[in-house]
Design an enzyme around this catalytic site. Structure first.
Site, PDB file in Angstrom:
ATOM      1  N   GLN A 130       0.840  -1.204   0.000  1.00 23.02           N
ATOM      2  CA  GLN A 130       0.000   0.000   0.000  1.00 23.02           C
ATOM      3  C   GLN A 130       0.876   1.257   0.000  1.00 23.02           C
ATOM      4  O   GLN A 130       1.608   1.499   0.956  1.00 23.02           O
ATOM      5  CB  GLN A 130      -0.863  -0.009   1.269  1.00 23.02           C
ATOM      6  CG  GLN A 130      -1.706   1.227   1.482  1.00 23.02           C
ATOM      7  CD  GLN A 130      -2.355   1.248   2.863  1.00 23.02           C
ATOM      8  OE1 GLN A 130      -1.819   0.683   3.815  1.00 23.02           O
ATOM      9  NE2 GLN A 130      -3.509   1.869   2.973  1.00 23.02           N
ATOM     10  N   GLY A 131       0.774   2.057  -1.041  1.00 25.87           N
ATOM     11  CA  GLY A 131       1.580   3.280  -1.131  1.00 25.87           C
ATOM     12  C   GLY A 131       0.734   4.510  -0.868  1.00 25.87           C
ATOM     13  O   GLY A 131       0.367   5.221  -1.812  1.00 25.87           O
ATOM     14  N   TYR A 132       0.424   4.734   0.386  1.00 25.97           N
ATOM     15  CA  TYR A 132      -0.335   5.936   0.775  1.00 25.97           C
ATOM     16  C   TYR A 132       0.598   6.961   1.421  1.00 25.97           C
ATOM     17  O   TYR A 132       0.767   8.048   0.929  1.00 25.97           O
ATOM     18  CB  TYR A 132      -1.429   5.568   1.796  1.00 25.97           C
ATOM     19  CG  TYR A 132      -2.727   5.033   1.244  1.00 25.97           C
ATOM     20  CD1 TYR A 132      -2.789   4.395   0.022  1.00 25.97           C
ATOM     21  CD2 TYR A 132      -3.903   5.155   1.980  1.00 25.97           C
ATOM     22  CE1 TYR A 132      -3.987   3.890  -0.450  1.00 25.97           C
ATOM     23  CE2 TYR A 132      -5.111   4.664   1.516  1.00 25.97           C
ATOM     24  CZ  TYR A 132      -5.149   4.021   0.302  1.00 25.97           C
ATOM     25  OH  TYR A 132      -6.342   3.526  -0.163  1.00 25.97           O
ATOM     26  N   SER A 133       1.195   6.579   2.585  1.00 27.76           N
ATOM     27  CA  SER A 133       1.923   7.546   3.407  1.00 27.76           C
ATOM     28  C   SER A 133       3.170   8.072   2.711  1.00 27.76           C
ATOM     29  O   SER A 133       3.821   7.359   1.937  1.00 27.76           O
ATOM     30  CB  SER A 133       2.352   6.888   4.717  1.00 27.76           C
ATOM     31  OG  SER A 133       1.254   6.330   5.364  1.00 27.76           O
ATOM     32  N   GLU A 248      -9.145  -1.868   5.268  1.00 34.90           N
ATOM     33  CA  GLU A 248      -7.953  -2.004   6.114  1.00 34.90           C
ATOM     34  C   GLU A 248      -8.363  -2.078   7.587  1.00 34.90           C
ATOM     35  O   GLU A 248      -7.833  -2.877   8.356  1.00 34.90           O
ATOM     36  CB  GLU A 248      -7.002  -0.825   5.885  1.00 34.90           C
ATOM     37  CG  GLU A 248      -5.738  -0.918   6.738  1.00 34.90           C
ATOM     38  CD  GLU A 248      -4.709   0.163   6.413  1.00 34.90           C
ATOM     39  OE1 GLU A 248      -5.087   1.212   5.863  1.00 34.90           O
ATOM     40  OE2 GLU A 248      -3.522  -0.055   6.724  1.00 34.90           O
TER      41      GLU A 248
END
Ligand SMILES: Cc1cc2nc3c(=O)[nH]c(=O)nc-3n(C[C@H](O)[C@H](O)[C@H](O)COP(=O)(O)OP(=O)(O)OC[C@H]3O[C@@H](n4cnc5c(N)ncnc54)[C@H](O)[C@@H]3O)c2cc1C
Length: 395
Positions: A130-133, A248
């Site tokens: 997951q590439g959010y932050s 999530e």
């Protein structure tokens, strides 16, 4: 809700237990509470286990059958998920795909995206991160700065993600990128599926305080991503991102793990001593155990209520937020009491010859602290519940 299983569901559960007796490697379940997360050296074996679980019909229950799912109700998948934890199976190596990317694609993806990705997610042929932050964009996620510029039939991504769990062995990333820098911040974001083997991606491990390197920094230097990998349309990423965040929180709020932990705590309390007697006989310890036990049971009933709502087609809504909030705090408090009861041996971690339970408790104490932060911090969850659930003022 009726918590008794029907004859068919009991038979299903018996079949699953028989399958696990035969197929779940004992080496993975020997620890006091099972393996917590995938170690990189185990990835191939864990992929094979997930593939077999899926082929046996125990994964993707309720997902569309044309994309690899198996027919059945949410109750059946719930039974499988609970039983895996109860039997101390390791978490699925493809958990971020199964619990986050897959359900998001079912909800928001195109037909082509579902056909391309869902079967491979279930069979663990492709693992996800997951590439959010980003540095400076955690709780205030919509301030993210990784940008993607249009170039013909592709987007070109440049930027920097951080705390990316499993990026070091993932095949794909679902990521948030800024595609319109001039739009208000929530409206300039798109949701992209990025092939981690694309040229221009660099993954650098980050060491956690548990001394594991489970998450990473990911750098993008002009990485080309085909436009067909945008989910939900350009500039519509915020709604898709929130769909994923809901999934999530469901994943992080699973109550079976908390029940396992509490059972482990009881064993510690019986073994550890206070004033020459088992700690479990000390009235003050008993009071704290009872308090935790009540919360564990309340959480179990809450998760059954959510299951019941989902079987009736009612969305989890804000009660779903409570689950993640409660579960992560409770896990941390259970581990904290175990470390305390173990006295001088409690904090001993890797490298000591006097480890109790292989150093499980201090690890869990540190790891569960991360879970209070990951997927939205406690403070942010409480704010959302207060404002959107209870209608309290913002300031
Ligand atoms: C174990 C773990 C795994 C993770 N895995 C991933 C991953 O795979 N992919 C990914 O993208 N991210 C991941 N994260 C990152 C996670 O989503 C962020 O850490 C989280 O959203 C918080 O952001 P931050 O760390 O920047 O803290 P900040 O947002 O800087 O917050 C710092 C503190 O300030 C508080 N705070 C901030 N804003 C407010 C406010 N408005 N009101 C009240 N309090 C506030 C927070 O609650 C927190 O206590 C992971 C984190 C952990 C710990």
């Amino acid at each position: 809700m009726d918590v008794e299983l029907s004859a068919e569901d009991s038979e299903f559960l018996a079949g699953l237990r028989a399958w696990l007796r035969e197929r779940l490697p004992r080496a993975w379940t020997r620890g006091p509470h099972g393996q917590e997360a995938a170690a990189e050296s185990d990835v191939a074996a864990l992929r094979a286990f997930q593939r077999d679980l899926h082929e046996a019909g125990y994964l993707g229950i309720g997902w569309p059958t044309e994309y690899g799912g198996h027919p059945g109700t949410a109750l059946r998948q719930f039974l499988v998920d609970e039983e895996l934890v109860r039997q101390r199976a390791p978490s699925l190596v493809g958990m971020l795909g199964v619990a986050m990317a897959g359900p998001t694609l079912i909800q928001c993806g195109s037909d082509a995206q579902k056909r391309r990705f869902l079967p491979r997610i279930l069979a663990a042929e492709e693992l996800w991160c997951q590439g959010y932050s980003e540095p400076g964009s955690g709780s205030d996620l919509a301030s993210l700065r990784t940008r993607a510029e249009r170039d013909g039939d592709a987007l070109v991504v440049t930027g920097h993600k951080v705390w990316t769990t499993n990026a070091h062995f993932s095949d794909w990333m679902f990521a948030l990128v800024r595609t319109d820098p001039d739009a208000p911040k929530h409206r300039g974001i798109s949701y992209l599926l990025i092939d981690m083997k694309s040229p221009g991606i660099e993954v650098r491990p980050l060491l956690q305080m548990t001394k594991d390197a489970g998450f990473n920094e990911v750098f993008f230097d002009r990485v080309r991503v085909p436009l067909e990998n945008v989910v939900g349309g350009l500039q519509r990423g915020w709604a898709v991102a929130n769909a994923t965040l809901g999934h999530e929180r469901d994943m992080l709020g699973a109550s079976a793990h908390t029940r396992n932990l509490f059972e482990g705590l009881l064993r510690v309390a019986r073994r550890a001593t206070r004033g020459g007697r088992p700690a479990s006989e000390d009235p003050l310890v008993r009071q704290r155990l009872a308090e935790l036990r009540i919360q564990v049971e309340a959480m179990r009933l809450h998760s059954l209520r959510l299951l019941s709502d989902s079987l009736r087609g009612r969305p989890a809504g804000l009660p779903g937020l409570v689950t993640k909030l409660d579960a992560t705090w409770l896990n941390h408090r259970i581990a904290e009491l175990a470390v305390e009861l173990l006295g001088a041996q409690g904090p001993l971690y890797r490298g000591s010859r006097q480890l109790v339970d292989g150093g499980f408790w201090p690890r869990e104490w540190m790891f569960s602290l991360g879970m209070i932060i990951g997927g939205g911090t406690t403070q942010i969850q409480r704010d959302i519940i207060a404002q959107r659930g209870l209608g309290l003022p913002r300031d």
